[in-house]
Design a protein around this motif. Structure first.
Motif, short mmCIF file in Angstrom:
data_model
loop_
_atom_site.label_atom_id
_atom_site.label_comp_id
_atom_site.label_asym_id
_atom_site.label_seq_id
_atom_site.Cartn_x
_atom_site.Cartn_y
_atom_site.Cartn_z
N VAL A 271 0.85 -1.15 0.05
CA VAL A 271 -0.02 -0.03 -0.05
C VAL A 271 1.04 1.09 0.23
N PHE A 272 1.92 1.34 0.92
CA PHE A 272 2.91 2.51 1.09
C PHE A 272 3.58 2.81 -0.47
N SER A 273 3.90 1.62 -1.08
CA SER A 273 4.55 1.96 -2.32
C SER A 273 3.79 2.32 -3.27
N ASN A 274 2.42 2.03 -3.19
CA ASN A 274 1.24 2.34 -4.29
C ASN A 274 1.32 3.95 -3.93
N PHE A 275 1.68 4.39 -2.85
CA PHE A 275 1.14 5.83 -2.75
C PHE A 275 2.67 6.62 -2.85
N GLY A 276 3.60 5.71 -3.46
CA GLY A 276 4.92 6.49 -3.80
C GLY A 276 6.18 6.80 -2.52
N PHE A 277 5.87 5.93 -1.34
CA PHE A 277 6.64 5.95 -0.34
C PHE A 277 7.90 5.03 -0.49
N GLY A 278 9.02 5.28 -0.18
CA GLY A 278 10.10 4.32 0.12
C GLY A 278 10.50 4.16 1.53
N GLU A 279 11.10 2.87 1.72
CA GLU A 279 11.31 2.28 2.96
C GLU A 279 12.75 2.90 3.50
N ILE A 280 12.65 3.19 4.99
CA ILE A 280 13.81 3.90 5.58
C ILE A 280 14.11 2.69 6.69
N ARG A 281 15.31 2.29 6.85
CA ARG A 281 15.49 1.37 8.10
C ARG A 281 16.56 2.31 8.93
N PRO A 282 16.12 3.16 9.89
CA PRO A 282 17.16 3.85 10.52
C PRO A 282 17.54 2.68 11.83
N PRO A 283 18.74 3.20 12.40
CA PRO A 283 19.33 2.22 13.58
C PRO A 283 18.14 2.23 14.61
N ILE A 284 18.15 1.29 15.57
CA ILE A 284 17.35 1.09 16.84
C ILE A 284 17.96 1.86 17.80
N PHE A 285 19.12 2.40 17.76
CA PHE A 285 19.61 3.29 19.05
C PHE A 285 20.21 4.58 18.04
N GLU A 286 20.17 5.79 19.01
CA GLU A 286 20.66 6.99 18.74
C GLU A 286 20.98 7.77 19.69
N ALA A 287 21.43 8.99 19.70
CA ALA A 287 21.90 9.80 20.60
C ALA A 287 20.75 10.07 21.43
N THR A 288 20.83 10.00 22.92
CA THR A 288 19.86 10.45 23.74
C THR A 288 19.33 11.70 23.39
N ASP B 242 -8.15 -0.97 5.69
CA ASP B 242 -9.22 -1.70 4.70
C ASP B 242 -8.59 -2.63 4.14
N ARG B 243 -7.55 -2.72 3.57
CA ARG B 243 -7.12 -3.96 2.82
C ARG B 243 -6.74 -5.05 3.75
#
Ligand code: ATP
Ligand code: MG
Length: 509
Positions: free
Chosen positions: A42-59, A239-240
């Motif tokens: 569904v998201f790619s039907n709307f022209g969105f691309g996937e991002i995979r950020p890290p699961i930890f970041e600076a506090t 809905d899908r």
């Protein structure tokens, strides 16, 4: 009892998943995969691309974006100190000379940064200790100086303060800035999915490791059609999936111009009825009056109904934006319910806010929260950027699908191969390979079993067919295919098997 015997009796510790975390297991994971696959589609039907950020970041990233005053940042984050690898291995502290040499050397090479702390550590503290060792200063104050020197060095060895992400909007904005995404065609449309971490009290629909599927639109425009399209996309996704009892609540919480004025008005009104409010709401009059509107306390509902509503206090631009978002939703056939009590407590949220609830979840019934956050990228040091996004609670989405019976039944095997005999085993291995290549799910038992037992096993695994391969079948070149649902049997030459299975799969799906 001898020591050896005592050891033998000691049972090894049994480990359990940490409180608030859990294992997702088959067959449930098949539903998780279906949900995630649907999101990708569904998201790619709307022209969105996937991002995979890290699961930890600076506090600091979360403190600045989510807000250091929020429950999430002040109480719920999993935060730890990451050691700076540059200052490893540990210096030999036992010998002062060696330690001092090491400090000096690291300072020279720049591994101890030549900033204020570095200067303090090497220029001042170290010199004092050096004086002490040469006998130029007295022992008592010297001990303190040595201690301070070591502590300073330790402080430097400790690297940054990092946290497991409690949400992902901050990471997406950080990535937008870090990768200069403002130079890409605007707006930039990204989605993500993955685990988030919050130290909350675990209960149904609330975990310490939970999963979100979210999307963000970042760029130069805050056109109301963007808000509406983002909402249309989540609704199409639900809905899908045939999620039941979906309700979309919508509100506008104004901007930096009009909201502070409304908040002051609200605070003044709340002060007038302070005595009738519970302790939480009383406290929030000072800290965050908007959150009082969120209250679920039965005794406060009557009072809250009489409070001023933000919709009546929006500035001209915000009122026009809100009206246009509603119009855009109507053009898309998205059904919403205006809810003037829907607020988001964070400073950076503005204008459009929405929440989606679904059935079967009890009091944790929000499956999606979203809104506009135009100031956030700038707050994180990026260019002026408009933004809107949402986050779906995947655990709750799955729960709701399961409660309403929308979860697919366990995917059984297409074919269970019951074989007996050496020659049949070789044929079975070949048949399994061909069937799997053709896309069928195949169970091939590793050891010979009597046909009766094999058929029982096939039944337990929910297999649709059993392929029976014994010496007769192999030498005749005619294979027996049994349909387990009705017990019917068919003799097929090998080449006809795959075609037959394809046809029967097409009929049943
Ligand atoms: P809630 O009011 O239910 O605590 P929230 O406002 O903290 O939700 P958001 O930060 O907006 O939630 O996150 C979006 C969605 O993520 C929520 O609507 C919910 O479905 C899900 N979610 C949030 N916290 C948890 C949690 N601890 N466990 C499971 N799902 C969660
Ligand atoms: Mg929460």
């Amino acid at each position: 009892m001898s020591e050896g015997a005592a050891k033998k009796e000691e049972k090894p510790r049994k480990f359990q998943a940490i409180r608030g975390t859990r294992d997702l297991l088959p067959p449930e994971t098949a539903l998780w995969n279906r949900v995630e696959q649907t999101a990708h589609e569904v998201f790619s039907n709307f022209g969105f691309g996937e991002i995979r950020p890290p699961i930890f970041e600076a506090t600091e990233l979360f403190a600045r974006s989510v807000g250091s005053e929020t429950d999430i940042v002040s109480k719920e984050m999993y935060t730890f100190v990451d050691r700076s690898e540059k200052l490893e291995p540990q210096p030999v502290i036992g010998s002062m000379d060696v330690f001092l040499q090491r400090v000096k050397q690291l300072y020279k090479s720049g591994e101890i940064p030549q900033d204020e702390i570095g200067l303090e550590l090497v220029e001042k503290q170290w010199r004092k200790v050096d004086d002490l060792l040469k006998g130029a200063s007295n022992i008592e104050s010297g001990a303190i100086e040595i201690y301070e020197l070591i502590m300073l060095f330790e402080a430097l060895r400790l690297g940054g303060d990092v946290s497991l992400r409690p949400e992902a909007t901050a990471s997406v904005c950080r990535a937008y800035i870090e990768h200069n995404m403002q130079q890409l065609p605007q707006p930039v449309k990204l989605y993500y999915m993955g685990p988030m971490f919050r130290r909350e009290r675990p209960q149904k629909g609330r975990y310490r490791q939970f999963y979100q599927i979210g999307a963000e639109v970042l760029g130069g425009s805050d056109a109301p059609a963007i808000d509406a399209e983002v909402i249309e996309m989540v609704m199409m996704f639900f809905d899908r999936l045939e999620l039941q009892g979906v309700r979309l609540d919508l509100n506008s919480i104004g901007c930096r111009e009009c909201r502070p004025k409304y908040v002051e008005l609200l605070r003044a009104e709340l002060l007038k009825v302070k005595d009738k409010l519970g302790p939480d709401s009383q406290r929030r009059i000072e800290t965050n009056p908007l959150r009082v509107l969120d209250s679920k306390l039965e005794s406060e509902q009557g009072i809250i109904a009489t409070l001023p509503r933000i919709a009546d206090h929006l500035c001209e631009d915000c009122a026009a934006h809100y009206a246009a978002v509603k119009h855009q939703l109507e053009m898309r056939g998205v059904i919403y319910r205006e809810n003037w009590r829907l607020v988001r407590g964070l400073d950076y949220y503005m204008r459009t806010t929405f929440e989606i609830t679904a059935q079967g979840l009890g009091s944790q019934n929000a499956v999606c929260g979203g809104g506009r956050y135009d100031g956030l990228v700038e707050l994180l040091g990026g260019p002026p950027t408009k933004g809107i996004g949402f986050a779906i609670g995947e655990d709750r989405l799955i729960l709701s699908l399961q409660e309403s019976g929308k979860a697919p039944a366990q995917q059984g095997r297409d074919v269970y191969i019951a074989w007996m005999g050496e020659r049949a085993h070789a044929t079975a291995i070949r048949a399994a390979k061909d069937l799997r290549k053709a896309g069928f799910s195949v169970e091939l038992p590793p050891v010979e079993q009597k046909f009766g037992k094999a058929l029982g096993q096939a039944d337990k695994l929910g297999a649709k067919h059993a392929l029976i391969l014994g010496d007769n079948e192999v030498s005749e070149g005619l294979w027996t295919l049994k349909t387990l649902a009705d017990g019917s049997q068919l003799k097929l030459p090998e080449p006809a098997l795959i075609e037959h299975l394809r046809k029967s799969k097409a009929v049943s799906s």
